[in-house]
Design an enzyme around this catalytic site. Structure first.
Site, PDB file in Angstrom:
ATOM      1  N   ASN A  32      -2.314  -4.365   9.669  1.00  0.00           N
ATOM      2  CA  ASN A  32      -3.598  -3.953  10.726  1.00  0.00           C
ATOM      3  C   ASN A  32      -3.589  -4.976  11.702  1.00  0.00           C
ATOM      4  O   ASN A  32      -3.987  -4.674  12.954  1.00  0.00           O
ATOM      5  CB  ASN A  32      -5.098  -3.662  10.091  1.00  0.00           C
ATOM      6  CG  ASN A  32      -5.623  -4.948   9.520  1.00  0.00           C
ATOM      7  OD1 ASN A  32      -6.466  -5.304  10.278  1.00  0.00           O
ATOM      8  ND2 ASN A  32      -5.648  -5.353   8.579  1.00  0.00           N
TER       9      ASN A  32
ATOM     10  N   GLU B  11       0.900  -1.176   0.107  1.00  0.00           N
ATOM     11  CA  GLU B  11       0.113   0.160  -0.056  1.00  0.00           C
ATOM     12  C   GLU B  11       0.658   1.228  -0.004  1.00  0.00           C
ATOM     13  O   GLU B  11       0.715   2.464  -0.733  1.00  0.00           O
ATOM     14  CB  GLU B  11      -1.016   0.053   1.119  1.00  0.00           C
ATOM     15  CG  GLU B  11      -1.855   1.212   1.259  1.00  0.00           C
ATOM     16  CD  GLU B  11      -2.607   1.425   2.542  1.00  0.00           C
ATOM     17  OE1 GLU B  11      -2.763   2.620   2.918  1.00  0.00           O
ATOM     18  OE2 GLU B  11      -2.950   0.466   3.258  1.00  0.00           O
TER      19      GLU B  11
END
Length: 403
Positions: free
Chosen positions: A319, A187
């Site tokens: 995450n 990302e």
């Protein structure tokens, strides 16, 4: 490169799809049968608590698949349905979950091979279909695939696209993007490709180093060596830190991103004065709602009296790793696992430590009555969580008999 203009060109191409193919109903039924769980729904209905034998499960009130992940996986399934006989590639894991990625392989979705940390796109032909995963793809990869004439299915999470828009705003006014993230993460690789000048900081400690350099100067060579893999080509800390904007990898800890933003705001205020702050600092909220909700739920869960915590998610899931940090910092025995197979027995569990190394914990499941906290990362299906809970129930039932 004018990345904004390229995106407009790409999105108007007949070979580009970002909305799916009209097979939502069939795919929804398939996803529900493969990834949803009646047990997890039961626990939700019981106020996120379930007791069985000596075990009380306390489930975080926000966990598991987020909207962006569900959307990406559904679009990948739709793509296979819509192109039943075409060769389909994906530029990276669709999400960071081994079970979901394996399922795509079973559906004959091929992953771009990687040789020496470099993706080999020579295997892709112009008639092929290529899926861009939830984390996105770099603008260079998109251009390469567009130039080849491939059919592109873009499942990039809108929250990630929002960060891209932010760094493009920085670029337009010649600000350096300070990106809170991991420079190797796909990302952040994609986000930095849309930026002009950028610097990637992993944590508050690295941000403080940069802030000190802005205020007091320092060793330029040391700075460039420290951030050699985490800055734009030709980066010059003497000039490129005069005007900065904040962005982040959407899966980082919300609180740390906010602290980094405040640190640079105060730094530029001290350096240039309050009246000049807007000429030297910009900040937009790019924290993902789903990431924030899962972190907030974890902070709430660790306030309970827990004997241990199990955090479920891919080992390369950022995450999930940040969820694991929360109980570890509270001193709660916590185990980050990616599947039920990591639970070897009532006395042994293989788990990922915060340093990334795998370890075996002995006697991880206490005797007697226990309260187990459970959460999962945004890429983890409920079915995987169910398997872990059922395994804990079964092991405790066996040990209770032995006792």
């Amino acid at each position: 490169m004018d990345t904004k203009a390229f995106k407009r060109t790409l999105q108007h191409s007949e070979n580009y799809n970002r909305k799916g193919f009209g097979h939502q109903a069939e795919v929804a039924t398939q996803l529900q049968s493969e990834y949803q769980s009646n047990l997890i729904q039961e626990i939700r209905d019981r106020n996120y608590i379930l007791q069985q034998g000596d075990v009380t499960i306390r489930l975080a009130q926000a966990f598991g698949f987020c909207w962006g992940v569900e959307r990406a996986v559904a679009m990948a399934y739709e793509t296979r349905q819509h192109f039943p006989s075409d060769r389909i590639w994906i530029t990276n894991e669709i999400i960071h979950n081994p079970a979901v990625n394996q399922r795509l392989r079973e559906m004959q979705v091929e992953f771009i091979p990687v040789n020496g940390n470099i993706k080999d796109f020579s295997v892709v032909e112009n008639a092929d279909v290529v899926i861009l995963p939830a984390f996105g793809a770099s603008v260079q990869e998109m251009q390469l695939l567009h130039d080849k004439g491939c059919k592109i299915v873009d499942t990039t999470c809108p929250w990630v696209s929002k960060v891209w828009n932010t760094v493009e705003k920085h670029k337009k006014i010649d600000y350096t993007s300070i990106i809170h993230g991991k420079y190797k993460h796909e990302e952040t690789v994609a986000t930095s490709s849309f930026a002009g000048k950028y610097l990637i900081v992993l944590n508050l400690e690295e941000a403080q180093y940069v802030a000190d350099y802005i205020l007091h100067g320092g060793n330029r060579e040391e700075f460039l060596e420290k951030f050699a893999k985490a800055c734009s080509a030709g980066f010059d800390p003497e000039q490129d830190l005069e005007r900065v904007g904040i962005a982040n990898q959407t899966t980082m800890l919300k609180g740390e991103t906010e602290e980094i933003g405040k640190l640079f705001e105060h730094t530029m205020m001290r350096k240039y004065g309050p009246d000049q702050l807007n000429q030297h600092f910009q900040s937009f909220n790019t924290i993902c709602d789903a990431t924030q909700e899962r972190q907030d739920a974890m902070f709430q869960l660790v306030e309970e009296q827990l004997d241990l915590m199990v955090v479920i998610g891919g080992f390369n899931s950022s995450n999930t790793t940040h969820l694991q940090e929360i109980p570890v910092q509270r001193g709660i025995p916590s185990y980050h696992i990616d599947s039920v197979e990591r639970i070897k027995s009532a006395t042994a569990i293989e788990y990922r430590q915060l340093n990334g190394e795998l370890a075996i914990a002995q006697n991880w499941l206490p005797l007697g009555k226990i309260v187990v906290g459970i959460t999962s990362g945004a890429s983890t299906p409920d079915k995987v969580v169910e398997d872990v809970i059922e395994k804990i129930f079964a092991l405790k039932a066996t040990t209770s008999i032995v006792e």
